[in-house]
Design a protein around this motif. Structure first.
Motif, PDB file in Angstrom:
ATOM      1  N   THR A  38     -29.396 -33.488  -7.388  1.00 43.64           N
ATOM      2  CA  THR A  38     -29.986 -32.355  -8.096  1.00 43.64           C
ATOM      3  C   THR A  38     -30.258 -31.209  -7.123  1.00 43.64           C
ATOM      4  O   THR A  38     -29.968 -30.047  -7.410  1.00 43.64           O
ATOM      5  N   LEU A  39     -30.800 -31.538  -5.973  1.00 45.11           N
ATOM      6  CA  LEU A  39     -31.084 -30.539  -4.947  1.00 45.11           C
ATOM      7  C   LEU A  39     -29.814 -29.784  -4.564  1.00 45.11           C
ATOM      8  O   LEU A  39     -29.790 -28.551  -4.538  1.00 45.11           O
ATOM      9  N   ILE A  86     -29.635 -24.699   3.296  1.00 47.99           N
ATOM     10  CA  ILE A  86     -30.028 -23.294   3.206  1.00 47.99           C
ATOM     11  C   ILE A  86     -30.321 -23.002   1.739  1.00 47.99           C
ATOM     12  O   ILE A  86     -29.565 -23.401   0.852  1.00 47.99           O
ATOM     13  N   PHE A  87     -31.417 -22.290   1.487  1.00 48.68           N
ATOM     14  CA  PHE A  87     -31.811 -21.952   0.120  1.00 48.68           C
ATOM     15  C   PHE A  87     -32.071 -20.459   0.049  1.00 48.68           C
ATOM     16  O   PHE A  87     -32.914 -19.935   0.773  1.00 48.68           O
ATOM     17  N   ASP A  93     -42.717 -19.107  -1.736  1.00 46.82           N
ATOM     18  CA  ASP A  93     -43.252 -20.062  -2.703  1.00 46.82           C
ATOM     19  C   ASP A  93     -42.133 -20.852  -3.371  1.00 46.82           C
ATOM     20  O   ASP A  93     -42.268 -22.067  -3.593  1.00 46.82           O
ATOM     21  N   ALA A  94     -41.020 -20.197  -3.693  1.00 47.51           N
ATOM     22  CA  ALA A  94     -39.890 -20.889  -4.312  1.00 47.51           C
ATOM     23  C   ALA A  94     -39.276 -21.887  -3.333  1.00 47.51           C
ATOM     24  O   ALA A  94     -38.906 -23.000  -3.718  1.00 47.51           O
ATOM     25  N   ALA A  95     -39.186 -21.518  -2.068  1.00 45.30           N
ATOM     26  CA  ALA A  95     -38.637 -22.423  -1.057  1.00 45.30           C
ATOM     27  C   ALA A  95     -39.547 -23.632  -0.854  1.00 45.30           C
ATOM     28  O   ALA A  95     -39.077 -24.761  -0.711  1.00 45.30           O
ATOM     29  N   LEU A  98     -39.112 -26.019  -3.773  1.00 46.91           N
ATOM     30  CA  LEU A  98     -37.901 -26.812  -3.634  1.00 46.91           C
ATOM     31  C   LEU A  98     -38.081 -27.890  -2.567  1.00 46.91           C
ATOM     32  O   LEU A  98     -37.691 -29.045  -2.765  1.00 46.91           O
ATOM     33  N   ALA A  99     -38.685 -27.538  -1.443  1.00 41.32           N
ATOM     34  CA  ALA A  99     -38.912 -28.507  -0.365  1.00 41.32           C
ATOM     35  C   ALA A  99     -39.726 -29.699  -0.857  1.00 41.32           C
ATOM     36  O   ALA A  99     -39.493 -30.833  -0.432  1.00 41.32           O
TER      37      ALA A  99
END
Length: 119
Positions: A38-39, A86-87, A93-95, A98-99
């Protein structure tokens, strides 16, 4: 903004350590595989590569113009870098969100989030 998410395994069981991996239920193992799938399919994510264990590293220094190599990592560490991605996200906040979905962060490891410098 681009962020590098560096995955530090810590004590996270992985398939590379069959004994530790066997401590997880089949459901937990499948959930981990699914979480990474998914990631990697998340918009804005550029999957990175996994890394071999720290003991396979070679550290390079230059001393007086001479290349000096040392087997193993540069420093002793409890949490070695196991992989990265890499994102591209709107903000930190979004990163971070995800983390938090990365299994290593949930099973004894950590994920370092760092902005990428673009020149």
């Amino acid at each position: 903004m681009k962020y590098m998410l560096m995955i530090h395994q810590g004590t996270t069981p992985t398939p590379l350590d069959p004994e530790a991996w066997a401590t997880l239920s089949d459901e937990q193992q499948q959930a981990i595989y699914q979480a990474y799938n998914t990631l990697n399919a998340t918009p804005g994510v550029t999957p990175g590569l996994g890394l071999q264990p720290p003991e396979t590293a070679t550290t390079v220094r230059v001393d007086g113009g001479r290349t000096v190599t040392t087997d193993g990592p540069f420093v002793d560490t409890k949490e070695s870098l196991n992989g990265y991605l890499i994102f591209e996200a709107d903000d930190l906040d979004a990163a971070i969100a995800l983390a938090a979905t990365i299994p290593a962060a949930q099973y004894g490891g950590a994920v370092e989030v760092r902005p990428v410098m673009e020149w």
